[in-house]
Design a protein around this motif. Sequence first.
Motif, short mmCIF file in Angstrom:
data_model
loop_
_atom_site.label_atom_id
_atom_site.label_comp_id
_atom_site.label_asym_id
_atom_site.label_seq_id
_atom_site.Cartn_x
_atom_site.Cartn_y
_atom_site.Cartn_z
N PRO A 4 0.84 -1.22 0.00
CA PRO A 4 0.00 0.00 0.00
C PRO A 4 0.86 1.25 0.00
CG PRO A 4 -0.02 -1.07 2.15
CD PRO A 4 0.68 -2.01 1.22
N LYS A 5 0.34 2.34 -0.58
CA LYS A 5 1.11 3.59 -0.65
C LYS A 5 1.29 4.21 0.73
CE LYS A 5 -0.17 4.77 -5.40
NZ LYS A 5 -0.78 5.77 -6.29
N GLN A 6 0.33 3.97 1.62
CA GLN A 6 0.42 4.54 2.96
C GLN A 6 0.48 3.41 3.99
OE1 GLN A 6 -2.90 7.36 3.31
NE2 GLN A 6 -1.44 9.00 3.01
N ILE A 7 1.36 3.56 4.96
CA ILE A 7 1.59 2.57 6.02
C ILE A 7 1.19 3.19 7.34
CG2 ILE A 7 3.29 1.14 7.19
CD1 ILE A 7 2.78 0.19 4.40
N TYR A 8 0.53 2.40 8.20
CA TYR A 8 0.16 2.87 9.54
C TYR A 8 1.17 2.32 10.53
CZ TYR A 8 -2.68 4.02 13.59
OH TYR A 8 -3.13 4.54 14.78
N SER A 9 2.13 3.16 10.94
CA SER A 9 3.15 2.73 11.90
C SER A 9 3.85 3.99 12.41
CB SER A 9 4.13 1.75 11.24
OG SER A 9 5.01 1.19 12.19
N ASP A 10 4.99 3.81 13.10
CA ASP A 10 5.79 4.93 13.60
C ASP A 10 6.80 5.32 12.53
OD1 ASP A 10 7.57 6.66 14.89
OD2 ASP A 10 7.15 5.77 16.83
N GLU A 11 6.52 6.38 11.77
CA GLU A 11 7.37 6.77 10.64
C GLU A 11 8.79 7.07 11.09
OE1 GLU A 11 7.42 10.11 7.04
OE2 GLU A 11 5.99 10.26 8.68
N GLN A 12 8.94 7.81 12.22
CA GLN A 12 10.28 8.20 12.67
C GLN A 12 11.13 6.98 13.01
OE1 GLN A 12 10.23 10.69 16.14
NE2 GLN A 12 12.44 10.66 16.39
#
Length: 645
Positions: A520-528
């Motif tokens: 998927p183009k967007q991921i739900y997690s801790d980006e940093q």
Amino acid sequence: MSLRRKILVVVGGTLFCLLALLYGASRTIILNGFTSLEVEQVLRNLERVQNVIDDDLASLSMTGQDWAYWDDTYAYALGEAPEYEEANLYDSIFFDYHINVALFTDRDGQIIFGNGYDLETSERMELPASLLPHLELDDPLMVGLHAEDRESASGTQGILHLQEGPMLFAALPILRSDGTGPAAGVMLWGRFLDNLAVERLSKLVELPLSIYTIDDPRMPLDVLSVHRQLRTSTPTMTQVLDEETLAGYSLLRDIENAPAAIARIEVPRSIYQSGESTLSYYLVSFVVVGLVFIGVILLLLNRMVLARLARLSDSVNAITSASSKGERVVVDGSDELAALATRVNEMLAALERSQDELQAANQLLEKRVNERTAQLSLANQQLRQEIEERERAQQELALARDQALEALRVKTQILANVSHDSRTPLNAITGYAEMMLGGVYGTLTEPQQNAVKRIMSNAQDLLVFINNLLDSAKLEVNAIKPLYRLFDLNNLLAAVESTIALRAGQKQLEFITLVDSHLPKQIYSDEQRIKQIITNLLVNAIKFTDQGSITLRVFRHDDTHWGFAVRDTGKGIAPEVQERIFEAFWQVDGSPTRRNNSGVGLGLAIVQALVRLLEGTIKVESEVEQGSTFTVILPLLSEQREKVV
């Protein structure tokens, strides 16, 4: 309570529970369906509102073209037709075109005509002060307006978020009637979304419509409650105002795609009320049928079960009050109740036999109880002594634990202070180095530029080391918590690549990025933290690779997991030490003379700790002189932190 009453209570309670379950299920299925229809209706109406606004913008642009692409206007913008203003720009045009602002500029961006008009009071007004900065030539509103001909011109239309309120506008380049240029200036027409404009839009959509600026302090509570979600997650939302009204909210964005205003419509809940009526009729019918069912069940139970159980109970009571032990109940019929009477008679016979055995057993038991009591008294005394010793040991352990926690807290605080005090001079070093490279202090020679770049690179390495040291201390005391949110994976990879490509280029290494198209183009997690994990693995790979390439592969592992792998062509890791590389402060080559002498062995330890923090796994595959591959697998999460199926 009699058996009849119990059965009545059980059957009535069962009916009530079934009614409650049916009510809940029906409400969920039926009313949710009607609610979905309501929401779809509101969303369609919100789309109508947006279409009406778009039509207004198109109308402004179309009528504006008749003025902007006109030889008289072209001559006026060049200063060659002074009579143009008196002959054409009179007050009635504001009413004819429903505009509040009419403005002309020359090709240098200077205003040659600008008037404002309040359509509600029919009086002139000053030009909006917050509109003037948008007339600068480099403003996004003006980009593309200074064209050579009509074909290359790109008029601008949309919403401007001004301090005076949101304004619909159309800005067009001023060209000759045949569409040729170059543009002599810009013509801008604007229409405020004030009460008069909103009332006109409300009549067009045939619904109560309100528009509030994004920073309006008078914003109603219901709009304020969806304000943040509209700005961050979704451009449209619905909300129940009361039993009779459903509200829909749509975020209006300005030409820079920033939130400008919130449009609210109110729709009557006729569909939902129809569903409520249908559900009520359905439940009343079920109650009537249930009461009839209870009556029939009780009648049959009384005839086939309850009356016979009453007779059996009377027989047992008579035996209980009789002095003779030989009394027995009457066996009536051949069903389960008759079998029960037979078992009662057998139980009475067994009871007679057991009474004698029980008396003998009681005597033996009394003797054993006395012996056991003496043993338990001795055991209790020993147990009390053992409990006292354990309590003392627990107090000593608690004291040691508190001392260890305090020492760990002090260490973390010291590391935080050192990190803060170290970052300040490092940021200054990096800042001055960037200013020197930018030529602030004069042009640098190539050797000087190389020296400054080495200063910046070493300062950044030291800053990474300090951050790793602080993160390691925070992870030890669980002071780092994941911050979950949706982020664009491609943006993250682009940011990583911009940093890593320079490092790889300094060692003449090829840097390759491969991204799985099924992700998927967007991921739900801790980006940093994900960026920190990938960067640490890539920096580690570059550090231990002298020639060849560094490859970052991002892939979908399965339906509920995704991952990334970092592969290098470096010297590799021996099998006997692969299990220890994730230990803090441990290095494959820990000698002071090692070739790669930067770092203290915290990078991989922090990577493993952050992967575990994000509920993932990491593994390493390596062969000596063949390179290494570090693979991280993480869960695919939704915004409710549920795994994607």
